[in-house]
Design a protein around this motif. Structure first.
Motif, PDB file in Angstrom:
ATOM      1  N   ARG A   2      65.628  12.563  -2.473  1.00 48.32           N
ATOM      2  CA  ARG A   2      65.774  11.991  -3.645  1.00 48.32           C
ATOM      3  C   ARG A   2      67.184  11.391  -3.981  1.00 48.32           C
ATOM      4  O   ARG A   2      67.208  10.238  -4.576  1.00 48.32           O
ATOM      5  N   LYS A   3      68.200  11.974  -3.717  1.00 43.84           N
ATOM      6  CA  LYS A   3      69.563  11.660  -3.865  1.00 43.84           C
ATOM      7  C   LYS A   3      69.829  10.444  -2.941  1.00 43.84           C
ATOM      8  O   LYS A   3      70.407   9.490  -3.609  1.00 43.84           O
ATOM      9  N   SER A   4      69.585  10.303  -1.842  1.00 50.65           N
ATOM     10  CA  SER A   4      69.444   9.117  -0.877  1.00 50.65           C
ATOM     11  C   SER A   4      68.830   8.083  -1.456  1.00 50.65           C
ATOM     12  O   SER A   4      69.366   6.866  -1.511  1.00 50.65           O
ATOM     13  N   LYS A   5      67.795   8.172  -2.043  1.00 48.73           N
ATOM     14  CA  LYS A   5      66.895   7.053  -2.718  1.00 48.73           C
ATOM     15  C   LYS A   5      67.651   6.555  -3.735  1.00 48.73           C
ATOM     16  O   LYS A   5      67.853   5.387  -4.102  1.00 48.73           O
ATOM     17  N   ALA A   6      67.994   7.290  -4.646  1.00 45.08           N
ATOM     18  CA  ALA A   6      68.969   6.997  -5.712  1.00 45.08           C
ATOM     19  C   ALA A   6      70.128   6.145  -5.310  1.00 45.08           C
ATOM     20  O   ALA A   6      70.357   5.179  -6.047  1.00 45.08           O
ATOM     21  N   HIS A   7      70.939   6.612  -4.350  1.00 46.33           N
ATOM     22  CA  HIS A   7      72.082   5.969  -4.006  1.00 46.33           C
ATOM     23  C   HIS A   7      71.611   4.412  -3.451  1.00 46.33           C
ATOM     24  O   HIS A   7      72.344   3.476  -3.591  1.00 46.33           O
ATOM     25  N   ILE A   8      70.679   4.419  -2.512  1.00 45.14           N
ATOM     26  CA  ILE A   8      70.262   3.073  -1.987  1.00 45.14           C
ATOM     27  C   ILE A   8      69.686   2.292  -3.352  1.00 45.14           C
ATOM     28  O   ILE A   8      69.926   0.925  -3.384  1.00 45.14           O
ATOM     29  N   ASP A   9      68.945   2.698  -4.118  1.00 49.59           N
ATOM     30  CA  ASP A   9      68.405   1.918  -5.237  1.00 49.59           C
ATOM     31  C   ASP A   9      69.665   1.221  -6.270  1.00 49.59           C
ATOM     32  O   ASP A   9      69.750   0.134  -6.471  1.00 49.59           O
TER      33      ASP A   9
END
Length: 198
Positions: free
Chosen positions: A63-70
């Motif tokens: 979830r954290k990685s996806k938030a950073h990518i977004d």
């Protein structure tokens, strides 16, 4: 009519429950008996907890990685939109506001700094350094094309003519700006592709 269907449904459910009760009343009773060592129960609980914890940790990191990518892709999309706006303004022969061009350039540099810093910190293992170095040098070159040129009077054909805060570019300069903007947009697309495939 509605109340009649409800009464029929209630009678049917009650009848089914009564029949099921009669069936269970005559069912022979049996008892299950087995011995389980306490060590196996503790072992099972520990394994269950570890499985839950590992799953939770992986999902949380994902979830954290996806938030950073977004967030990074949002900045890349913002820079891409600015470059498209610059191309659209340059295509028009009637000129564009010099202040707007300078503001777009300033926003481009801010976005690029955030993008490059983020890629260097988090995604340098998937993006070659040449890609974001090229991005930085291309944006510097674009800035030069947009804002830097000797200002020449309208009688003499120059690269940039500024009059009453309206900037007009020569055909050659417009073509260079559009080509460079498209090249930068292509670089941004490749960065997004590399990051999304990590």
């Amino acid at each position: 009519m509605k109340w009649l269907s409800r009464i029929i449904a209630i009678v049917f459910v009650f009848g089914m429950g009564w029949m099921f009760g009669l069936f269970l009343e005559h069912w022979p009773l049996f008892i299950l008996s087995f011995d389980v060592p306490a060590f196996n129960i503790v072992n099972l609980l520990v394994i269950s907890f570890l499985a839950w914890y590992v799953n939770y940790s992986i999902q949380n990191e994902s979830r954290k990685s996806k938030a950073h990518i977004d967030l990074l892709f949002g900045k890349i999309d913002e820079l891409d939109a600015n470059l498209k706006r610059i191309s659209d303004l340059c295509v028009k022969n009637e000129g564009a506001s010099y202040i707007e061009m300078c503001n777009l350039d300033k926003r481009n540099r801010k976005c690029a700094k955030i993008i490059i810093d983020t890629i260097e910190k988090r995604y340098s293992h998937v993006c070659a350094k040449e890609k974001y170095d090229t991005l930085e040098s291309n944006l510097t070159e674009l800035r030069t094309l947009l804002t830097t040129s000797p200002i020449i009077s309208e009688e003499v054909q120059g690269n940039i003519i500024i009059r009453e805060s309206i900037v007009r570019y020569s055909n050659n300069r417009r073509a260079n700006i559009e080509t460079l903007a498209e090249s930068i947009r292509y670089t941004l697309f490749n960065l997004k592709l590399a990051i999304s495939q990590k």
